[in-house]
Motif scaffolding. Structure first.
Motif, PDB file in Angstrom:
ATOM      1  N   SER A  15       0.708  -1.183  -0.030  1.00 52.37           N
ATOM      2  CA  SER A  15       0.033  -0.080   0.040  1.00 52.37           C
ATOM      3  C   SER A  15       0.989   1.243  -0.130  1.00 52.37           C
ATOM      4  N   LEU A  16       2.164   1.087   0.477  1.00 48.20           N
ATOM      5  CA  LEU A  16       2.963   2.409   0.391  1.00 48.20           C
ATOM      6  C   LEU A  16       3.160   2.791  -0.970  1.00 48.20           C
ATOM      7  N   SER A  17       3.350   1.972  -2.065  1.00 48.95           N
ATOM      8  CA  SER A  17       3.531   2.451  -3.426  1.00 48.95           C
ATOM      9  C   SER A  17       2.041   3.394  -3.945  1.00 48.95           C
ATOM     10  N   ALA A  18       1.360   2.904  -3.318  1.00 48.60           N
ATOM     11  CA  ALA A  18      -0.128   3.825  -3.992  1.00 48.60           C
ATOM     12  C   ALA A  18      -0.458   4.886  -2.969  1.00 48.60           C
ATOM     13  N   ALA A  19       0.409   5.219  -2.027  1.00 46.16           N
ATOM     14  CA  ALA A  19       0.042   6.387  -1.106  1.00 46.16           C
ATOM     15  C   ALA A  19       0.649   7.596  -1.657  1.00 46.16           C
ATOM     16  N   PRO A  20       0.041   8.623  -2.740  1.00 44.26           N
ATOM     17  CA  PRO A  20       0.714   9.843  -2.888  1.00 44.26           C
ATOM     18  C   PRO A  20       1.009  10.603  -1.815  1.00 44.26           C
ATOM     19  N   GLN A 107      -1.931   9.490  13.210  1.00 44.01           N
ATOM     20  CA  GLN A 107      -3.056   8.685  12.889  1.00 44.01           C
ATOM     21  C   GLN A 107      -3.419   8.700  11.355  1.00 44.01           C
ATOM     22  N   GLY A 108      -3.448   7.545  10.649  1.00 45.21           N
ATOM     23  CA  GLY A 108      -3.587   7.375   9.186  1.00 45.21           C
ATOM     24  C   GLY A 108      -2.470   7.521   8.360  1.00 45.21           C
ATOM     25  N   GLU A 109      -1.437   7.542   8.933  1.00 47.80           N
ATOM     26  CA  GLU A 109       0.036   7.647   8.330  1.00 47.80           C
ATOM     27  C   GLU A 109       0.653   6.435   8.220  1.00 47.80           C
ATOM     28  N   VAL A 110       1.870   6.380   7.537  1.00 46.05           N
ATOM     29  CA  VAL A 110       2.664   4.951   7.551  1.00 46.05           C
ATOM     30  C   VAL A 110       3.902   5.646   8.103  1.00 46.05           C
TER      31      VAL A 110
END
Length: 153
Positions: A15-20, A107-110
């Motif tokens: 999911s990291l690659s899809a998180a702009p 919250q909501g971040e990687v």
């Protein structure tokens, strides 16, 4: 159990690659790699010791010790593992001890944000498949302290 953790972390990593939102302006200031020790696991299951190396793009290698204080996974099931981040900060040459301080995931971040001035951002790195999943995705809070090497005479 380790296989299940690996699959969970691999899915989270994809999911990291899809998180702009994680896109950074400019090049990273370096990379931080840590290994989780097993020494503290018997005493406190929610805390794990860290041994880290920061390789800045410009400047000397820096060694840090630390403690993971928050983990999204069951910390008892994580043995010696590798954690890896890209480091972003407001400096061209990383000063010695720049990564000292507490880090936490919002919250909501990687990514994790922290340091003494709260101006360093750590974004988990993708690891080659043969090295396994990056357990950094499961870390929610930790603290780093510079390990000063003895002076050579």
């Amino acid at each position: 159990m380790r296989r299940l953790i690996g699959l969970i972390l691999l899915a989270a990593g994809s999911s990291l690659s899809a998180a702009p939102a994680l896109a950074q302006s400019g090049a990273p200031a370096g990379r931080l790699t840590c290994t989780i020790g097993a020494g503290l696991a018997q005493v406190v299951a929610t805390q794990k010791p860290l041994d880290c190396r920061f390789r800045p793009r410009r400047g000397p290698l820096q060694t840090y010790s630390g403690v993971i204080r928050g983990f999204a996974l069951d910390a008892r099931t994580v043995g010696r593992s590798l954690l890896a981040w890209r480091v972003y900060g407001p400096y061209a040459r990383a000063p010695l001890g720049v990564l000292n301080g507490p880090y936490a995931r919002k919250q909501g971040e990687v990514a994790l944000t922290g340091s003494v001035d709260n101006d360093v951002r750590l974004v988990p790195r993708a690891l080659p498949l043969q090295r396994g999943a990056n357990v950094a995705l499961g870390v929610t809070a930790f603290e780093l302290n510079l390990v000063r090497s003895p002076r050579k005479r």
